[in-house]
Design a protein around this motif. Structure first.
Motif, PDB file in Angstrom:
ATOM      1  N   GLY A  31       0.788  -1.224   0.000  1.00 52.91           N
ATOM      2  CA  GLY A  31       0.000   0.000   0.000  1.00 52.91           C
ATOM      3  C   GLY A  31       0.818   1.271   0.000  1.00 52.91           C
ATOM      4  N   THR A  32       2.082   1.190   0.384  1.00 52.17           N
ATOM      5  CA  THR A  32       2.914   2.391   0.468  1.00 52.17           C
ATOM      6  C   THR A  32       3.965   2.448  -0.649  1.00 52.17           C
ATOM      7  OG1 THR A  32       4.491   1.315   1.960  1.00 52.17           O
ATOM      8  CG2 THR A  32       2.626   2.452   2.961  1.00 52.17           C
ATOM      9  N   ARG A  33       4.199   1.363  -1.335  1.00 53.10           N
ATOM     10  CA  ARG A  33       5.217   1.348  -2.396  1.00 53.10           C
ATOM     11  C   ARG A  33       4.685   1.978  -3.677  1.00 53.10           C
ATOM     12  NH1 ARG A  33       8.007  -4.408  -3.090  1.00 53.10           N
ATOM     13  NH2 ARG A  33       9.046  -3.186  -4.704  1.00 53.10           N
ATOM     14  N   LYS A  34       5.581   2.559  -4.435  1.00 48.68           N
ATOM     15  CA  LYS A  34       5.213   3.120  -5.732  1.00 48.68           C
ATOM     16  C   LYS A  34       6.002   2.404  -6.823  1.00 48.68           C
ATOM     17  CE  LYS A  34       3.753   7.738  -4.340  1.00 48.68           C
ATOM     18  NZ  LYS A  34       3.902   9.190  -4.579  1.00 48.68           N
ATOM     19  N   PHE A  35       5.328   2.197  -7.960  1.00 52.90           N
ATOM     20  CA  PHE A  35       5.928   1.466  -9.069  1.00 52.90           C
ATOM     21  C   PHE A  35       5.876   2.325 -10.333  1.00 52.90           C
ATOM     22  CE2 PHE A  35       4.021  -1.456  -6.083  1.00 52.90           C
ATOM     23  CZ  PHE A  35       4.958  -2.459  -5.929  1.00 52.90           C
ATOM     24  N   ILE A  41       3.487  -1.701 -17.130  1.00 54.28           N
ATOM     25  CA  ILE A  41       2.964  -2.027 -18.465  1.00 54.28           C
ATOM     26  C   ILE A  41       3.883  -3.003 -19.177  1.00 54.28           C
ATOM     27  CG2 ILE A  41       2.477  -1.093 -20.759  1.00 54.28           C
ATOM     28  CD1 ILE A  41       0.319  -0.441 -18.745  1.00 54.28           C
ATOM     29  N   HIS A  42       5.189  -2.763 -19.121  1.00 55.19           N
ATOM     30  CA  HIS A  42       6.128  -3.638 -19.826  1.00 55.19           C
ATOM     31  C   HIS A  42       6.126  -5.038 -19.228  1.00 55.19           C
ATOM     32  CE1 HIS A  42      10.229  -5.150 -20.980  1.00 55.19           C
ATOM     33  NE2 HIS A  42       9.725  -4.793 -22.149  1.00 55.19           N
ATOM     34  N   SER A  43       6.067  -5.133 -17.904  1.00 51.05           N
ATOM     35  CA  SER A  43       6.053  -6.446 -17.254  1.00 51.05           C
ATOM     36  C   SER A  43       4.771  -7.206 -17.575  1.00 51.05           C
ATOM     37  CB  SER A  43       6.192  -6.278 -15.737  1.00 51.05           C
ATOM     38  OG  SER A  43       7.429  -5.691 -15.412  1.00 51.05           O
ATOM     39  N   ALA A  44       3.650  -6.488 -17.652  1.00 52.19           N
ATOM     40  CA  ALA A  44       2.357  -7.134 -17.866  1.00 52.19           C
ATOM     41  C   ALA A  44       2.091  -7.453 -19.329  1.00 52.19           C
ATOM     42  CB  ALA A  44       1.241  -6.244 -17.327  1.00 52.19           C
ATOM     43  N   VAL A 210       2.592   4.500  -9.872  1.00 45.47           N
ATOM     44  CA  VAL A 210       1.328   3.990  -9.343  1.00 45.47           C
ATOM     45  C   VAL A 210       1.583   3.171  -8.081  1.00 45.47           C
ATOM     46  CG1 VAL A 210       0.107   3.938 -11.554  1.00 45.47           C
ATOM     47  CG2 VAL A 210       1.477   1.964 -10.861  1.00 45.47           C
ATOM     48  N   ARG A 211       0.522   2.976  -7.299  1.00 43.52           N
ATOM     49  CA  ARG A 211       0.574   2.110  -6.126  1.00 43.52           C
ATOM     50  C   ARG A 211      -0.302   0.891  -6.382  1.00 43.52           C
ATOM     51  NH1 ARG A 211       0.487   7.261  -3.918  1.00 43.52           N
ATOM     52  NH2 ARG A 211      -1.793   7.266  -3.969  1.00 43.52           N
ATOM     53  N   LEU A 212       0.011  -0.198  -5.716  1.00 45.03           N
ATOM     54  CA  LEU A 212      -0.784  -1.420  -5.819  1.00 45.03           C
ATOM     55  C   LEU A 212      -1.627  -1.553  -4.563  1.00 45.03           C
ATOM     56  CD1 LEU A 212      -1.541  -4.120  -7.164  1.00 45.03           C
ATOM     57  CD2 LEU A 212       0.431  -5.146  -6.001  1.00 45.03           C
TER      58      LEU A 212
END
Length: 236
Positions: A31-35, A41-44, A210-212
């Motif tokens: 909840g606190t990490r940002k990606f 997008i590239h990974s998915a 973005v955050r997950l």
């Protein structure tokens, strides 16, 4: 012979895997990490999120055409007879902006705009992104951009509430090309069912983070099942 609860009910491999996965997810503090959105997008999808450059003539033309389409759509949807004014919720107006921008861009000679197709080859409205723009230059160079229109009330521009999400799924993946990824935020005055659209901002998502949000969720179909319901009642 006395058995402890653990030895009497040993975990199955499936349960053990579930417990381990839950512990791993919790330990990540997602909840606190940002990606970086480009890496997500590239990974998915295996596709690149290309950065927008105003020094690139094709990018500049595409940006100019999107701005023109946004301007024309705002004027149309601000009219007294705008279909948006018949809507109950402002969120329902996003579809009108998608359709308006699509229509105006397709009127251009060197640009096409369409609803992106998913991995199965079917047009798909739901999910990110909403539109695929293709610009073909005179020399045959092709530039693609995904465009996602969003509406926001002027006074909530700096709100921290979630307004954007991307859910990667293999079969419904709509990102089939290396492309620019743009979001156009259209502002409005918040005057319910008499909305006036006041402007727009185009964001380049290549440096976006973005955050997950990891959550355990269920639907009404999951909740109201015979094996869960223990008591019912009806209004007298």
């Amino acid at each position: 012979m006395n058995l402890s609860p653990a030895s009497a009910c040993p975990d199955t491999p499936e349960k053990a895997d579930t417990a381990q996965l839950i512990r791993i997810l919790l330990a990540q503090d997602l909840g606190t990490r940002k990606f970086p959105f480009s890496e997500v997008i590239h990974s998915a999808t295996g596709k690149q999120v290309l950065p927008l450059s105003k020094e690139n003539s094709a990018h500049a033309v595409l940006l100019e055409k999107v701005n023109a389409a946004a301007r024309a759509t705002v004027v149309k949807l601000n009219a007294q007879d705008s279909p948006v004014r018949k809507l109950r919720r402002i969120n329902e107006a996003s579809r009108y902006f998608e359709d308006g921008i699509l229509e105006y861009l397709n009127a251009e000679d060197d640009i096409t705009c369409e609803i992106p197709k998913n991995a199965k080859g079917n047009e798909q409205r739901s999910g990110y992104p909403d539109l695929l723009i293709t610009h073909t230059a005179a020399d045959g160079t092709v530039t693609r951009a995904y465009l996602d229109p969003k509406l926001f009330e002027e006074k909530s521009r700096s709100s921290s509430l979630r307004t954007f999400y991307y859910e990667p799924r293999e079969h419904t993946n709509k990102i089939q090309y290396d492309a620019l990824h743009l979001l156009i935020g259209i502002s409005h005055d918040g005057n319910n069912q008499a909305w006036t659209f006041t402007g727009w901002e185009i964001c380049d998502l290549s440096h976006f983070h973005v955050r997950l949000k990891a959550e355990f969720q269920a639907s009404n179909k999951d909740l109201y099942r015979p094996n869960i319901i223990k008591s019912t009642g009806k209004k007298p």
